[in-house]
Scaffold this motif. Structure first.
Motif, mmCIF file in Angstrom:
data_model
loop_
_atom_site.group_PDB
_atom_site.id
_atom_site.type_symbol
_atom_site.label_atom_id
_atom_site.label_comp_id
_atom_site.label_asym_id
_atom_site.label_seq_id
_atom_site.Cartn_x
_atom_site.Cartn_y
_atom_site.Cartn_z
ATOM 1 N N UNK A 38 0.670 -1.132 0.042
ATOM 2 C CA UNK A 38 0.203 -0.182 0.019
ATOM 3 C C UNK A 38 0.796 1.229 0.028
ATOM 4 N N UNK A 39 1.870 1.235 -0.806
ATOM 5 C CA UNK A 39 2.870 2.506 -0.916
ATOM 6 C C UNK A 39 2.998 2.651 -2.326
ATOM 7 N N UNK A 40 4.008 3.540 -2.677
ATOM 8 C CA UNK A 40 4.490 3.771 -3.949
ATOM 9 C C UNK A 40 5.479 3.067 -4.462
ATOM 10 N N UNK A 41 5.787 2.223 -3.852
ATOM 11 C CA UNK A 41 6.918 1.154 -4.314
ATOM 12 C C UNK A 41 6.491 0.540 -5.241
ATOM 13 N N UNK A 42 5.349 -0.076 -5.770
ATOM 14 C CA UNK A 42 5.131 -0.442 -6.938
ATOM 15 C C UNK A 42 3.876 -0.009 -7.745
ATOM 16 N N UNK A 43 3.630 1.311 -7.495
ATOM 17 C CA UNK A 43 2.712 1.976 -8.231
ATOM 18 C C UNK A 43 2.985 3.503 -8.325
ATOM 19 N N UNK A 44 2.090 4.400 -9.340
ATOM 20 C CA UNK A 44 2.273 5.474 -9.113
ATOM 21 C C UNK A 44 0.746 6.038 -9.828
ATOM 22 N N UNK A 45 0.468 7.322 -9.467
ATOM 23 C CA UNK A 45 -0.912 7.937 -9.732
ATOM 24 C C UNK A 45 -0.656 8.911 -11.115
ATOM 25 N N UNK A 46 -1.542 8.993 -11.812
ATOM 26 C CA UNK A 46 -1.788 9.914 -12.906
ATOM 27 C C UNK A 46 -3.159 10.378 -12.938
ATOM 28 N N UNK A 47 -3.352 11.463 -13.656
ATOM 29 C CA UNK A 47 -4.689 11.902 -13.839
ATOM 30 C C UNK A 47 -5.441 11.176 -15.022
ATOM 31 N N UNK A 48 -6.467 10.360 -14.699
ATOM 32 C CA UNK A 48 -7.034 9.972 -16.235
ATOM 33 C C UNK A 48 -8.291 10.685 -16.399
ATOM 34 N N UNK A 49 -8.871 10.332 -17.367
ATOM 35 C CA UNK A 49 -10.315 10.966 -17.803
ATOM 36 C C UNK A 49 -11.156 10.863 -16.762
ATOM 37 N N UNK A 50 -11.307 9.942 -15.992
ATOM 38 C CA UNK A 50 -12.364 9.680 -14.899
ATOM 39 C C UNK A 50 -11.809 10.043 -13.578
ATOM 40 N N UNK A 51 -10.607 10.646 -13.510
ATOM 41 C CA UNK A 51 -10.207 10.998 -12.237
ATOM 42 C C UNK A 51 -8.753 10.441 -11.958
ATOM 43 N N UNK A 52 -8.300 9.955 -10.544
ATOM 44 C CA UNK A 52 -7.272 9.468 -10.245
ATOM 45 C C UNK A 52 -6.942 8.223 -10.689
#
Length: 203
Positions: A38-52
């Motif tokens: 539950x950390x950013x060690x294997x994920x990232x966030x971008x802004x998609x057309x429906x939000x996060x």
């Protein structure tokens, strides 16, 4: 400029991570910890057309394993790299600066390192290369709970906090509110060489 900071090794780190990176004279990136779910060690966030939009790197053995981060292996049983690249392209193709980075980004997603640590390290180095910054970080050689530095290793995936953010026109600004603390990819593709002007003022 502040002195030393200890950061987690994350996948295309967010603006808070990079704010700490550039505001400190000495940067250490953790290599010797156990994997933190539950950390950013294997994920990232971008802004998609429906939000996060969450981009997650699948790992062998699942996220609940008790394994040193540097020994976590990436799973390639699914074509997740194509999914991540396509999601980024679909989101940012019409942003002002994406075309300048797209070819290098495609090359990045053609890599297939065995370990998550190597993938994350490559994503950090990719950002530095695009911004023409010389890397100034080192990696830890042993784990410690008590370090002579600002310890920012624990950063959960929540984006709701009090960091000061300068808003910029995101990809879907006409249809949704500004989303803070996304991967620096978002800021890079939307603002180009002005990326530093929009980093959080604290972290």
């Amino acid at each position: 400029m502040l002195q030393s900071v200890l950061l987690a090794c994350e996948y295309f780190p967010n603006t808070k991570w990079w704010s700490a990176y550039w505001q400190h004279h000495e940067v250490w990136i953790e290599k010797e910890e156990y994997f933190v779910k539950s950390s950013f060690r294997n994920r990232c966030h971008i802004a998609g057309p429906q939000g996060l939009l969450n981009l997650s790197v699948p790992i062998e053995g699942g996220r609940n394993q008790k394994t040193l981060f540097k020994d976590i292996r990436i799973s390639y049983s699914e074509a997740w790299q194509k999914v991540h690249l396509r999601s980024i392209q679909n989101t940012y193709r019409r942003t002002p600066y994406f075309e300048y980075f797209e070819s290098d980004l495609q090359l990045f997603f053609e890599q297939k390192p065995a370990f998550l640590f190597d993938w994350n390290r490559a994503s950090i180095e990719w950002i530095l290369k695009q911004l023409r910054y010389t890397p100034k970080h080192s990696f830890t050689s042993r784990y410690s709970d008590h370090v002579p530095a600002t310890d920012l290793r624990i950063q959960k995936t929540s984006i709701c906090d009090s960091s000061i953010v300068s808003e910029y026109p995101q990809a879907f600004v006409e249809s949704q509110a500004f989303i803070p603390h996304l991967s620096l990819l978002d800021t890079l593709f939307c603002t180009g060489k002005y990326v530093m002007d929009f980093l959080p003022k604290n972290f």
